[in-house]
Design a protein around this motif. Structure first.
Motif, PDB file in Angstrom:
ATOM      1  N   ILE A 141      10.650  12.080  -3.787  1.00 36.82           N
ATOM      2  CA  ILE A 141       9.964  11.593  -4.996  1.00 36.82           C
ATOM      3  C   ILE A 141       9.469  12.767  -5.824  1.00 36.82           C
ATOM      4  O   ILE A 141       9.580  12.771  -7.052  1.00 36.82           O
ATOM      5  CB  ILE A 141       8.772  10.701  -4.604  1.00 36.82           C
ATOM      6  N   LYS A 142       8.928  13.783  -5.136  1.00 37.39           N
ATOM      7  CA  LYS A 142       8.296  14.930  -5.797  1.00 37.39           C
ATOM      8  C   LYS A 142       8.849  16.201  -5.153  1.00 37.39           C
ATOM      9  O   LYS A 142       8.297  16.727  -4.177  1.00 37.39           O
ATOM     10  CB  LYS A 142       6.777  14.833  -5.615  1.00 37.39           C
ATOM     11  N   PRO A 143       9.955  16.757  -5.648  1.00 35.86           N
ATOM     12  CA  PRO A 143      10.616  17.884  -4.983  1.00 35.86           C
ATOM     13  C   PRO A 143       9.744  19.123  -4.811  1.00 35.86           C
ATOM     14  O   PRO A 143       9.952  19.891  -3.866  1.00 35.86           O
ATOM     15  CB  PRO A 143      11.814  18.174  -5.902  1.00 35.86           C
ATOM     16  N   ASP A 144       8.797  19.344  -5.702  1.00 32.73           N
ATOM     17  CA  ASP A 144       7.956  20.532  -5.582  1.00 32.73           C
ATOM     18  C   ASP A 144       6.634  20.232  -4.881  1.00 32.73           C
ATOM     19  O   ASP A 144       5.669  20.994  -4.993  1.00 32.73           O
ATOM     20  CB  ASP A 144       7.693  21.155  -6.955  1.00 32.73           C
ATOM     21  N   ARG A 178       3.169   6.120  -2.791  1.00 32.30           N
ATOM     22  CA  ARG A 178       4.325   6.813  -3.365  1.00 32.30           C
ATOM     23  C   ARG A 178       4.166   7.000  -4.873  1.00 32.30           C
ATOM     24  O   ARG A 178       4.560   8.045  -5.419  1.00 32.30           O
ATOM     25  CB  ARG A 178       5.611   6.052  -3.021  1.00 32.30           C
ATOM     26  N   ASP A 179       3.583   6.008  -5.539  1.00 29.21           N
ATOM     27  CA  ASP A 179       3.307   6.169  -6.969  1.00 29.21           C
ATOM     28  C   ASP A 179       2.331   7.315  -7.204  1.00 29.21           C
ATOM     29  O   ASP A 179       2.492   8.113  -8.144  1.00 29.21           O
ATOM     30  CB  ASP A 179       2.735   4.870  -7.548  1.00 29.21           C
ATOM     31  N   LEU A 180       1.315   7.409  -6.357  1.00 30.54           N
ATOM     32  CA  LEU A 180       0.329   8.490  -6.507  1.00 30.54           C
ATOM     33  C   LEU A 180       0.944   9.854  -6.201  1.00 30.54           C
ATOM     34  O   LEU A 180       0.619  10.850  -6.860  1.00 30.54           O
ATOM     35  CB  LEU A 180      -0.868   8.238  -5.586  1.00 30.54           C
ATOM     36  N   GLY A 205       0.817  -1.215   0.000  1.00 28.22           N
ATOM     37  CA  GLY A 205       0.000   0.000   0.000  1.00 28.22           C
ATOM     38  C   GLY A 205       0.843   1.253   0.000  1.00 28.22           C
ATOM     39  O   GLY A 205       0.536   2.241  -0.676  1.00 28.22           O
ATOM     40  N   GLN A 206       1.929   1.239   0.734  1.00 29.50           N
ATOM     41  CA  GLN A 206       2.838   2.391   0.766  1.00 29.50           C
ATOM     42  C   GLN A 206       3.437   2.655  -0.611  1.00 29.50           C
ATOM     43  O   GLN A 206       3.619   3.814  -1.008  1.00 29.50           O
ATOM     44  CB  GLN A 206       3.932   2.144   1.803  1.00 29.50           C
ATOM     45  N   ALA A 207       3.721   1.581  -1.330  1.00 26.64           N
ATOM     46  CA  ALA A 207       4.268   1.740  -2.673  1.00 26.64           C
ATOM     47  C   ALA A 207       3.258   2.407  -3.590  1.00 26.64           C
ATOM     48  O   ALA A 207       3.621   3.250  -4.431  1.00 26.64           O
ATOM     49  CB  ALA A 207       4.686   0.377  -3.234  1.00 26.64           C
ATOM     50  N   GLU A 225      -6.042   4.885 -14.550  1.00 26.23           N
ATOM     51  CA  GLU A 225      -5.910   6.135 -15.290  1.00 26.23           C
ATOM     52  C   GLU A 225      -4.695   6.955 -14.843  1.00 26.23           C
ATOM     53  O   GLU A 225      -3.984   7.531 -15.682  1.00 26.23           O
ATOM     54  CB  GLU A 225      -7.175   6.978 -15.102  1.00 26.23           C
ATOM     55  N   VAL A 226      -4.453   7.025 -13.552  1.00 23.22           N
ATOM     56  CA  VAL A 226      -3.379   7.864 -13.034  1.00 23.22           C
ATOM     57  C   VAL A 226      -2.045   7.134 -13.059  1.00 23.22           C
ATOM     58  O   VAL A 226      -1.015   7.703 -13.444  1.00 23.22           O
ATOM     59  CB  VAL A 226      -3.702   8.347 -11.609  1.00 23.22           C
ATOM     60  N   LEU A 227      -2.056   5.845 -12.662  1.00 17.37           N
ATOM     61  CA  LEU A 227      -0.804   5.110 -12.510  1.00 17.37           C
ATOM     62  C   LEU A 227      -0.514   4.121 -13.627  1.00 17.37           C
ATOM     63  O   LEU A 227       0.605   3.612 -13.730  1.00 17.37           O
ATOM     64  CB  LEU A 227      -0.801   4.363 -11.165  1.00 17.37           C
TER      65      LEU A 227
END
Length: 406
Positions: free
Chosen positions: A121-124, A90-92, A85-87, A388-390
């Motif tokens: 993962i997402k610097p901004d 993080r993908d989302l 689930g954590q993975a 759709e998102v991943l």
């Protein structure tokens, strides 16, 4: 297209403060993905009765409390306590702009879902944490409940009837006001952080605390105390600085009389058939009315209780004296102004056919806030979001579901 239709929000919050912030963002068009526990979901789904009813009059699984703060979102069920689930989270995050969470201080760090872990993962990324007492200070580890915060933050010390009167004593608000105001301040913080990110490319961390908000929102009562060196007391439905500015009983109900200046008081006195009140030097100016409120208020009360609510409102409106009724909620939604402003919205619902909600009060000419989607069923959008998102395929989704991770 809403003003935030280019923004995706990962909503890890539940109960009220966080969901209220997320709903605000969703009303402006953000794609809000609500992450919930498989099989259980947001606690407020079961905070009933009352529940939403199906066409046959049977209760559905959606409590009215949950419906109030979750429109326009998509629900995805994920077991964030599991590595799988954590993975997924993080993908989302890699496809999101904002993360909202209201877990206990430090709880998400053990899952690798804290700000420092996710900004790698997402610097901004804009990451907003909502807790009772904030991330620092001696109370940071405490659980924060709205009722307790209303007391600790001073609100209840100024809310309720005066101790010397019947029913006197501290009183909480009729709604979870510190939760709701924290949701509103969190919305402002997220929007400010988005504006900063759009200008600089930098994300940031937002630390929201219910206690901070409860203290800040006391406004003029704070400055009254700081300026005078004295803690304000409770005034019930009266005002500490303006007289008459309170509720009065009529012959059949209640009205609010809100006289804001001396000219309005003279108009009231004339409309009430007691022009001599405005000529009395004890009552001619607001400072004198405040000093002599215990003499003036009983005289006004005696006048007002002789006539009906509708009679007084019609009379005072003609005279230009600010006033209004104290409506029950069924009366609120029948009020012609509320109807004209379109505050009630009805949306299609998969189990109830129709859900009655209250829309956003924000009116924007170009990108209006809109109620477009019913508060989601638990996990209603899990598979569609993962596809759709991943870009997850059917096999991967099926494996996660079989393992109980979604």
């Amino acid at each position: 297209m809403g003003a935030l239709s280019h923004i995706r929000v990962l909503d890890l919050t539940r109960i009220l403060a966080g969901p209220w912030c997320a709903q605000n963002l969703a009303d402006f068009g953000a794609d809000v993905i609500k992450i919930e526990r498989p099989g259980a979901g947001d606690d407020t789904r079961t905070w009933g009765p009352p529940y939403l009813r199906d066409p046959e009059g049977n209760d559905t699984a959606e409590a009215a409390y949950y419906l109030a703060a979750n429109r326009n979102k998509r629900s995805v069920t994920i077991d964030i306590a599991s590595p799988e689930g954590q993975a997924v989270i993080r993908d989302l995050v890699a496809h999101s702009d904002v993360v909202l969470e209201n877990y206990k201080v430090g709880q998400l760090k053990k899952y690798g879902l804290d700000y420092d872990s996710l900004r790698a993962i997402k610097p901004d990324l804009i990451y907003c944490s909502i807790t009772g007492f904030g991330q620092t200070g001696p109370y940071a580890a405490r659980a924060g409940y709205d009722f307790i915060i209303q007391g600790m933050g001073g609100f209840m010390s100024i809310t309720g009837e005066r101790d010397a009167l019947p029913g006197g004593g501290p009183q909480k608000a009729g709604i979870a006001i510190s939760d709701l105001m924290t949701g509103m301040y969190a919305t402002i913080g997220v929007l400010a952080a988005l504006a900063h990110r759009d200008r600089t490319g930098e994300g940031q961390y937002i630390d929201m605390a219910l206690l901070d908000v409860q203290v800040a929102m006391l406004a003029n009562m704070n400055t009254n105390s700081l300026a005078s060196g004295r803690a304000p007391g409770r005034w019930g439905n009266a005002h500490p600085n303006i007289v008459p500015y309170q509720a009065f009983r009529t012959a059949d109900s209640w009205i609010i009389l809100a006289v804001g200046n001396d000219g309005q008081f003279r108009k009231f006195a004339q409309a009430a058939g007691a022009p001599e009140l405005a000529d009395d030097p004890r009552f001619a100016t607001n400072p004198e009315r405040v000093r002599h409120r215990d003499m003036l208020v009983p005289q006004i009360a005696a006048l007002i209780e002789k006539r009906s609510k509708s009679d007084w409102i019609a009379t005072l409106e003609r005279a230009g004296v600010p006033c209004g009724p104290i409506n029950t909620l069924d009366e609120v939604f029948e009020d012609p102004q509320v109807v004209a402003r379109g505050l009630r919205v009805d949306l299609p619902h998969p189990t109830a056919e129709l859900v009655k909600l209250v829309g956003s009060p924000v009116r924007m000419s170009g990108t209006p806030a809109q109620a477009m989607r019913h508060p989601p069923l638990l996990g209603e959008h899990t598979e569609s979001v993962l596809r759709e998102v991943l870009g997850y395929d059917d096999g991967r989704i099926a494996a996660l579901r079989t393992a109980g991770k979604i």
